[in-house]
Motif scaffolding. Structure first.
Motif, PDB file in Angstrom:
ATOM      1  N   THR A   1      16.312  -7.458 -42.651  1.00 46.06           N
ATOM      2  CA  THR A   1      14.973  -6.735 -42.813  1.00 46.06           C
ATOM      3  C   THR A   1      14.464  -7.313 -44.343  1.00 46.06           C
ATOM      4  O   THR A   1      13.459  -7.237 -44.616  1.00 46.06           O
ATOM      5  CB  THR A   1      15.482  -5.211 -43.098  1.00 46.06           C
ATOM      6  OG1 THR A   1      15.935  -4.606 -41.712  1.00 46.06           O
ATOM      7  CG2 THR A   1      14.379  -4.356 -43.639  1.00 46.06           C
ATOM      8  N   LEU A   2      15.477  -7.550 -45.094  1.00 49.04           N
ATOM      9  CA  LEU A   2      15.196  -8.056 -46.414  1.00 49.04           C
ATOM     10  C   LEU A   2      14.573  -9.474 -46.313  1.00 49.04           C
ATOM     11  O   LEU A   2      13.677  -9.721 -46.837  1.00 49.04           O
ATOM     12  CB  LEU A   2      16.291  -8.259 -47.249  1.00 49.04           C
ATOM     13  CG  LEU A   2      16.891  -6.809 -47.734  1.00 49.04           C
ATOM     14  CD1 LEU A   2      18.079  -7.119 -48.752  1.00 49.04           C
ATOM     15  CD2 LEU A   2      15.819  -6.026 -48.452  1.00 49.04           C
ATOM     16  N   ARG A   3      15.084 -10.153 -45.259  1.00 49.92           N
ATOM     17  CA  ARG A   3      14.322 -11.576 -45.191  1.00 49.92           C
ATOM     18  C   ARG A   3      12.748 -11.381 -44.587  1.00 49.92           C
ATOM     19  O   ARG A   3      12.115 -12.008 -44.719  1.00 49.92           O
ATOM     20  CB  ARG A   3      15.247 -12.311 -44.248  1.00 49.92           C
ATOM     21  CG  ARG A   3      14.588 -13.872 -43.781  1.00 49.92           C
ATOM     22  CD  ARG A   3      14.486 -14.597 -45.008  1.00 49.92           C
ATOM     23  NE  ARG A   3      13.841 -15.754 -44.856  1.00 49.92           N
ATOM     24  CZ  ARG A   3      13.386 -16.650 -45.964  1.00 49.92           C
ATOM     25  NH1 ARG A   3      13.475 -16.280 -46.962  1.00 49.92           N
ATOM     26  NH2 ARG A   3      12.381 -17.815 -45.494  1.00 49.92           N
ATOM     27  N   TYR A   4      12.675 -10.369 -43.653  1.00 48.15           N
ATOM     28  CA  TYR A   4      11.436  -9.997 -43.188  1.00 48.15           C
ATOM     29  C   TYR A   4      10.435  -9.814 -44.228  1.00 48.15           C
ATOM     30  O   TYR A   4       9.289 -10.034 -44.069  1.00 48.15           O
ATOM     31  CB  TYR A   4      11.663  -8.913 -42.213  1.00 48.15           C
ATOM     32  CG  TYR A   4      10.390  -8.528 -41.540  1.00 48.15           C
ATOM     33  CD1 TYR A   4       9.332  -9.204 -40.649  1.00 48.15           C
ATOM     34  CD2 TYR A   4       9.810  -7.252 -41.795  1.00 48.15           C
ATOM     35  CE1 TYR A   4       8.263  -8.732 -40.176  1.00 48.15           C
ATOM     36  CE2 TYR A   4       8.691  -6.670 -41.458  1.00 48.15           C
ATOM     37  CZ  TYR A   4       7.671  -7.591 -40.714  1.00 48.15           C
ATOM     38  OH  TYR A   4       6.546  -7.006 -40.123  1.00 48.15           O
ATOM     39  N   LEU A   5      10.937  -8.842 -45.157  1.00 46.50           N
ATOM     40  CA  LEU A   5      10.058  -8.292 -46.222  1.00 46.50           C
ATOM     41  C   LEU A   5       9.778  -9.589 -47.056  1.00 46.50           C
ATOM     42  O   LEU A   5       8.750  -9.824 -47.571  1.00 46.50           O
ATOM     43  CB  LEU A   5      10.653  -7.221 -47.080  1.00 46.50           C
ATOM     44  CG  LEU A   5      10.919  -5.993 -46.217  1.00 46.50           C
ATOM     45  CD1 LEU A   5      11.658  -5.080 -47.195  1.00 46.50           C
ATOM     46  CD2 LEU A   5       9.736  -5.322 -45.690  1.00 46.50           C
ATOM     47  N   ALA A   6      10.554 -10.424 -47.403  1.00 50.93           N
ATOM     48  CA  ALA A   6      10.817 -11.441 -48.324  1.00 50.93           C
ATOM     49  C   ALA A   6       9.602 -12.713 -47.875  1.00 50.93           C
ATOM     50  O   ALA A   6       9.041 -13.105 -48.577  1.00 50.93           O
ATOM     51  CB  ALA A   6      12.024 -12.145 -48.738  1.00 50.93           C
ATOM     52  N   SER A   7       9.767 -12.862 -46.684  1.00 54.43           N
ATOM     53  CA  SER A   7       8.922 -13.941 -46.089  1.00 54.43           C
ATOM     54  C   SER A   7       7.819 -13.797 -45.341  1.00 54.43           C
ATOM     55  O   SER A   7       6.914 -14.262 -45.026  1.00 54.43           O
ATOM     56  CB  SER A   7       9.892 -15.083 -45.269  1.00 54.43           C
ATOM     57  OG  SER A   7      10.391 -14.184 -44.117  1.00 54.43           O
ATOM     58  N   GLY A   8       7.888 -12.348 -44.475  1.00 56.10           N
ATOM     59  CA  GLY A   8       6.900 -12.079 -43.706  1.00 56.10           C
ATOM     60  C   GLY A   8       6.685 -12.971 -42.376  1.00 56.10           C
ATOM     61  O   GLY A   8       5.750 -12.987 -41.498  1.00 56.10           O
TER      62      GLY A   8
ATOM     63  N   ASN B   1      16.264 -16.421 -53.621  1.00 57.09           N
ATOM     64  CA  ASN B   1      15.061 -17.073 -52.760  1.00 57.09           C
ATOM     65  C   ASN B   1      15.208 -16.609 -51.300  1.00 57.09           C
ATOM     66  O   ASN B   1      13.783 -16.646 -50.922  1.00 57.09           O
ATOM     67  CB  ASN B   1      15.173 -18.647 -52.724  1.00 57.09           C
ATOM     68  CG  ASN B   1      15.040 -19.081 -54.349  1.00 57.09           C
ATOM     69  OD1 ASN B   1      13.802 -19.438 -54.453  1.00 57.09           O
ATOM     70  ND2 ASN B   1      16.079 -19.279 -55.018  1.00 57.09           N
ATOM     71  N   TYR B   2      16.287 -16.368 -50.887  1.00 54.37           N
ATOM     72  CA  TYR B   2      16.281 -15.760 -49.372  1.00 54.37           C
ATOM     73  C   TYR B   2      16.079 -14.332 -49.256  1.00 54.37           C
ATOM     74  O   TYR B   2      15.359 -14.037 -48.222  1.00 54.37           O
ATOM     75  CB  TYR B   2      17.601 -16.217 -48.923  1.00 54.37           C
ATOM     76  CG  TYR B   2      17.512 -16.589 -47.252  1.00 54.37           C
ATOM     77  CD1 TYR B   2      16.834 -17.283 -46.618  1.00 54.37           C
ATOM     78  CD2 TYR B   2      18.418 -15.651 -46.460  1.00 54.37           C
ATOM     79  CE1 TYR B   2      16.883 -17.692 -45.246  1.00 54.37           C
ATOM     80  CE2 TYR B   2      18.191 -15.799 -45.030  1.00 54.37           C
ATOM     81  CZ  TYR B   2      17.538 -16.762 -44.546  1.00 54.37           C
ATOM     82  OH  TYR B   2      17.607 -16.616 -43.146  1.00 54.37           O
ATOM     83  N   LEU B   3      16.810 -13.587 -50.042  1.00 54.29           N
ATOM     84  CA  LEU B   3      16.756 -12.136 -49.947  1.00 54.29           C
ATOM     85  C   LEU B   3      16.057 -11.437 -51.153  1.00 54.29           C
ATOM     86  O   LEU B   3      16.095 -10.140 -51.189  1.00 54.29           O
ATOM     87  CB  LEU B   3      18.087 -11.657 -49.555  1.00 54.29           C
ATOM     88  CG  LEU B   3      18.802 -12.207 -48.272  1.00 54.29           C
ATOM     89  CD1 LEU B   3      20.317 -11.393 -48.164  1.00 54.29           C
ATOM     90  CD2 LEU B   3      18.014 -12.047 -47.291  1.00 54.29           C
ATOM     91  N   ARG B   4      15.862 -12.112 -52.165  1.00 54.29           N
ATOM     92  CA  ARG B   4      15.108 -11.673 -53.493  1.00 54.29           C
ATOM     93  C   ARG B   4      16.138 -10.733 -54.270  1.00 54.29           C
ATOM     94  O   ARG B   4      15.581 -10.185 -55.068  1.00 54.29           O
ATOM     95  CB  ARG B   4      13.906 -10.629 -52.982  1.00 54.29           C
ATOM     96  CG  ARG B   4      12.755 -11.689 -52.331  1.00 54.29           C
ATOM     97  CD  ARG B   4      12.320 -12.432 -53.182  1.00 54.29           C
ATOM     98  NE  ARG B   4      10.864 -13.086 -52.612  1.00 54.29           N
ATOM     99  CZ  ARG B   4      10.982 -14.495 -51.897  1.00 54.29           C
ATOM    100  NH1 ARG B   4      12.032 -15.177 -51.980  1.00 54.29           N
ATOM    101  NH2 ARG B   4       9.920 -14.947 -51.572  1.00 54.29           N
ATOM    102  N   MET B   5      17.236 -10.971 -54.026  1.00 54.30           N
ATOM    103  CA  MET B   5      18.329 -10.312 -55.123  1.00 54.30           C
ATOM    104  C   MET B   5      19.648 -10.996 -54.788  1.00 54.30           C
ATOM    105  O   MET B   5      19.833 -12.047 -53.840  1.00 54.30           O
ATOM    106  CB  MET B   5      18.539  -8.986 -54.546  1.00 54.30           C
ATOM    107  CG  MET B   5      19.039  -8.807 -53.151  1.00 54.30           C
ATOM    108  SD  MET B   5      19.098  -7.073 -52.402  1.00 54.30           S
ATOM    109  CE  MET B   5      17.550  -6.767 -52.426  1.00 54.30           C
ATOM    110  N   ASN B   6      20.280 -10.995 -55.848  1.00 58.65           N
ATOM    111  CA  ASN B   6      21.787 -11.383 -55.784  1.00 58.65           C
ATOM    112  C   ASN B   6      22.835 -10.646 -54.820  1.00 58.65           C
ATOM    113  O   ASN B   6      22.366  -9.670 -54.481  1.00 58.65           O
ATOM    114  CB  ASN B   6      22.409 -11.546 -57.067  1.00 58.65           C
ATOM    115  CG  ASN B   6      22.561 -10.158 -57.848  1.00 58.65           C
ATOM    116  OD1 ASN B   6      22.802  -9.200 -57.279  1.00 58.65           O
ATOM    117  ND2 ASN B   6      22.344 -10.295 -59.073  1.00 58.65           N
ATOM    118  N   GLU B   7      23.848 -11.322 -54.786  1.00 61.23           N
ATOM    119  CA  GLU B   7      24.864 -10.797 -53.752  1.00 61.23           C
ATOM    120  C   GLU B   7      25.339  -9.234 -54.146  1.00 61.23           C
ATOM    121  O   GLU B   7      25.372  -8.336 -53.598  1.00 61.23           O
ATOM    122  CB  GLU B   7      26.239 -11.586 -53.407  1.00 61.23           C
ATOM    123  CG  GLU B   7      27.124 -11.099 -52.210  1.00 61.23           C
ATOM    124  CD  GLU B   7      28.137 -12.189 -52.090  1.00 61.23           C
ATOM    125  OE1 GLU B   7      28.750 -11.982 -51.193  1.00 61.23           O
ATOM    126  OE2 GLU B   7      28.350 -13.031 -52.863  1.00 61.23           O
TER     127      GLU B   7
END
Length: 424
Positions: free
Chosen positions: A112-119, A72-78
């Protein structure tokens, strides 16, 4: 020769210029330098202990719920996150200096991933990760570029041999009941703020400023070709006409399979793309019949083509749902917007292949238990085509190929049980 009076005027002008330059230097020397109040704000210095990345990782590991965090936060698992980190670290890692420590590569990637995932805006991300917004502004496009370069060769490449094209066509036939289809092509406008002094260059028919993402998708919603960066003022057909894929089609360098007859038919049909009415129909591109007064066969053909073409629209929808930066205007220039879009496309293909939960919970076209065709996103009514347009630019060969598919869909070998419901 120059007269004496003219010489005096030239000397006077030069003296005035020298005087003004000296005066300007004196003003600069007298101006006091603005002292920096602090090198780094106190709340930013607590990033290593109280920052969102370190804190949330610690908390979620304690409750053993990493799947929820990353999905939910980064759109991928660890595990997937660590895999990408290993790929991009050499290009995004920075060295510490005597003045301050560099932001670690894992935090750069997480932001970066959070920026892409949330906008979210850079200011909002600054509060979450305790990193200055101007710093985020600099490294987010750099990390996006590194992600794209690390993934493109394996997960975002055009098929380069006949068997790969045949495999794609077979999946289209099995899943979407459209034979000889090697992809669905369409364009998507990536909305951004108007670049300075750009005028109407990026202004599109929807009333926004954008660049165009031109993509070809396979039957599994993966992109097999993308073209990003053309200004939004150009139509989808214009963008594709100038693309490298169109040039490869014209030069016959894609290594497509040789034309073959459809099942129980005699005429050879080429392997081709399916598109909407914005594209120019040609030997390797089929589009719907235009107009409203269509025959039953033409309406069924439009339905069958629309059913296959919707794959690329659904691919855009899936990607935008997961990377919601694509849902809102990107507050960057066209070059950085292109880098972000390329990274989203590469991650989209990568996660479809690597992460089973990427598409979980998303609705796509399917058939229900009664073989009803269920569509989750809107499209034109199969009973009528697009707006009537001049067709003089369509070759006779392209028309004959479309008619061959139309006739095939009306045969026992080519029909599907629910196609006739669109005639009701």
């Amino acid at each position: 020769m120059i007269s004496s009076s003219r010489k005096k005027k030239i000397v006077a002008i030069m003296c005035i210029c020298v005087h003004l330059i000296n005066k300007k230097k004196q003003i600069k020397e007298k101006r006091p330098l603005k002292k920096r109040s602090v090198w780094v704000l106190d709340w930013l210095q607590k990033r290593s202990t109280d920052g969102s990345y370190a804190k949330t990782l610690r908390e979620f590991r304690e409750v053993n719920n990493q799947k929820y965090l990353f999905k939910n936060y980064l759109r991928m698992n660890e595990a997937t996150f660590n895999y990408i980190l290993e790929l991009v670290s050499p290009n995004i890692k920075k060295s510490d200096t005597n003045m301050r420590k560099a932001i670690p590569a894992n935090e750069r990637l997480a932001v970066t991933l959070r920026y892409l995932a949330s906008g979210d805006s850079f200011k909002s991300l600054s509060v979450d990760f305790r990193i200055a917004p101007n710093t985020i502004f600099i490294f987010v496009p750099e990390v996006c570029d590194a992600i794209y370069k690390a993934l493109k060769n394996e997960y975002l490449k055009v098929p380069n041999n006949e068997q790969m094209w045949i495999d794609i066509a077979q999946k289209f036939s099995d899943k979407w009941n459209f034979p000889h289809c090697i992809g669905a092509v369409d364009g998507k406008h990536i909305v951004m703020k108007a670049p300075p002094r750009s005028g109407s260059t990026f202004y599109n028919y929807k009333g926004t400023n954008s660049i165009v993402l031109m993509a070809i998708a396979d039957a599994d919603y993966r992109f097999i070709y993308i073209d990003v960066g053309c200004n939004g003022r150009v139509s989808d057909g214009g963008v594709f006409g100038k693309s490298t894929f169109q040039k490869a089609l014209d030069n016959n360098t894609l290594r497509l399979p040789l034309p073959q007859p459809l099942l129980n038919r005699a005429r050879d049909c080429p392997y081709l793309l399916v598109a909407d009415d914005a594209f120019r129909m040609q030997k390797h591109i089929l589009k719907p019949y235009p107009g409203r007064n269509l025959t039953a066969g033409q309406r069924i053909f439009n339905y069958r083509l629309s059913r296959a073409r919707r794959v690329v629209e659904n691919a855009f929808g899936i990607m935008a749902k997961r990377f919601q930066i694509l849902y809102r205007p990107i507050q960057l220039n066209e070059h950085k917007t292109t880098q972000i879009t390329l990274a989203c496309c590469a991650l989209h293909n990568f996660l479809i292949k690597k992460n089973d939960s990427y598409m979980a919970g998303l609705t796509t076209d399917r058939n229900d238990q009664q073989d009803n065709s269920v569509h989750e996103q809107g499209t034109q009514n199969c009973q009528q085509g697009a707006e009537e347009r001049p067709t003089t630019y369509i070759t006779n060969e392209a028309k004959e190929i479309r008619e061959e598919f139309e006739q095939y869909f009306m045969t026992v070998a080519g029909e599907i049980p629910f196609q006739y419901r669109c005639l009701c």
